[in-house]
Design a protein around this motif. Structure first.
Motif, PDB file in Angstrom:
ATOM      1  N   GLY A 118       0.931  -1.225   0.043  1.00 13.18           N
ATOM      2  CA  GLY A 118      -0.200   0.245  -0.125  1.00 13.18           C
ATOM      3  C   GLY A 118       0.861   1.271   0.026  1.00 13.18           C
ATOM      4  O   GLY A 118       2.103   1.106   0.280  1.00 13.18           O
ATOM      5  N   TYR A 119       0.171   2.300  -0.118  1.00 13.16           N
ATOM      6  CA  TYR A 119       0.846   3.522  -0.013  1.00 13.16           C
ATOM      7  C   TYR A 119       0.105   4.595   0.399  1.00 13.16           C
ATOM      8  O   TYR A 119      -1.157   4.654   0.501  1.00 13.16           O
ATOM      9  N   ILE A 120       0.770   6.007   0.922  1.00 11.40           N
ATOM     10  CA  ILE A 120       0.046   7.093   1.389  1.00 11.40           C
ATOM     11  C   ILE A 120       0.624   8.168   0.583  1.00 11.40           C
ATOM     12  O   ILE A 120       1.939   8.149   0.611  1.00 11.40           O
ATOM     13  N   ALA A 121       0.094   9.104   0.214  1.00 11.75           N
ATOM     14  CA  ALA A 121       0.584  10.428  -0.526  1.00 11.75           C
ATOM     15  C   ALA A 121      -0.142  11.387   0.001  1.00 11.75           C
ATOM     16  O   ALA A 121      -1.318  11.732  -0.120  1.00 11.75           O
ATOM     17  N   LEU A 122       0.761  12.383   0.522  1.00 11.83           N
ATOM     18  CA  LEU A 122       0.235  13.540   1.243  1.00 11.83           C
ATOM     19  C   LEU A 122       1.010  14.680   0.821  1.00 11.83           C
ATOM     20  O   LEU A 122       2.189  14.883   0.791  1.00 11.83           O
ATOM     21  N   GLN A 123       0.212  15.738   0.466  1.00 13.74           N
ATOM     22  CA  GLN A 123       0.854  17.086  -0.013  1.00 13.74           C
ATOM     23  C   GLN A 123       0.184  18.255   1.066  1.00 13.74           C
ATOM     24  O   GLN A 123      -0.875  18.251   1.056  1.00 13.74           O
ATOM     25  N   TYR A 124       0.991  18.962   1.578  1.00 14.12           N
ATOM     26  CA  TYR A 124       0.210  20.079   2.343  1.00 14.12           C
ATOM     27  C   TYR A 124       1.430  21.122   2.623  1.00 14.12           C
ATOM     28  O   TYR A 124       2.582  21.152   2.341  1.00 14.12           O
ATOM     29  N   HIS A 125       0.737  22.315   3.016  1.00 19.73           N
ATOM     30  CA  HIS A 125       1.527  23.660   3.154  1.00 19.73           C
ATOM     31  C   HIS A 125       1.625  23.761   4.857  1.00 19.73           C
ATOM     32  O   HIS A 125       0.288  23.613   5.421  1.00 19.73           O
ATOM     33  N   LEU A 126       2.464  24.028   5.367  1.00 16.17           N
ATOM     34  CA  LEU A 126       3.011  23.916   6.910  1.00 16.17           C
ATOM     35  C   LEU A 126       3.265  25.531   7.401  1.00 16.17           C
ATOM     36  O   LEU A 126       4.369  26.005   7.113  1.00 16.17           O
ATOM     37  N   VAL A 127       2.366  25.966   8.444  1.00 16.35           N
ATOM     38  CA  VAL A 127       2.782  27.281   9.226  1.00 16.35           C
ATOM     39  C   VAL A 127       2.909  26.679  10.915  1.00 16.35           C
ATOM     40  O   VAL A 127       2.288  26.313  11.270  1.00 16.35           O
ATOM     41  N   LEU A 128       4.148  26.791  11.079  1.00 13.48           N
ATOM     42  CA  LEU A 128       4.737  26.542  12.484  1.00 13.48           C
ATOM     43  C   LEU A 128       4.782  27.641  13.183  1.00 13.48           C
ATOM     44  O   LEU A 128       5.935  28.292  12.978  1.00 13.48           O
TER      45      LEU A 128
END
Length: 145
Positions: A118-128
């Protein structure tokens, strides 16, 4: 799959892009995969970083709506990733608590019962903690041990 989960090998690659800067982080671990109805759960311990006394356990919950990541141990975090939605979370490390704002662009995952991969593909923008840290592209592969 038994109630104790299916043993899997996990390979994770995260690419962070911030302007011209690009970082790539990789990790390998073993863990367990659980499936209950429409919910898929991946649980594993992250390899300890230098100087960490305690390992961090990561639990990834995947559903049709998105993904939730919980980390407990040297790092504590609870964050939801919902495509097209900005979500808030907290990141706690040895440096103290930091607020997280995540704008998820994409969450895809699959488990092929025949190949046991299986796989997981995640794309996101982060403000920390109010600072823009860039765009994250995470790809996780997992397969039965």
């Amino acid at each position: 799959m038994s109630s104790s989960g299916l043993a899997v090998n996990i390979e994770m690659k995260t690419t962070i892009k911030d302007g011209k800067r690009k970082e790539v982080h990789t990790m390998e671990a073993t863990g367990e995969l659980f499936q209950r109805g429409q919910l898929t759960v991946l649980r594993f311990s992250e390899p300890k970083e230098e100087g960490e006394e305690q390992a961090t356990t990561q639990i990834v919950r995947l559903s049709r709506d998105g993904m939730t990541v919980q980390r407990k141990g040297a790092i504590t975090m609870n964050q939801r990733f919902l495509p097209g939605v900005e979500t808030e979370g907290m990141y706690n490390s040895a440096f103290g608590p930091m607020s997280m704002l995540t704008n998820t662009k994409k969450v895809n995952y699959d488990w092929d019962q025949d190949t046991r991969k299986g796989y997981i593909a995640l794309q996101y923008h982060l403000v920390l903690q109010g600072s823009d840290t860039g765009n994250y592209d995470m790809y996780v592969k997992f397969k039965e041990v």
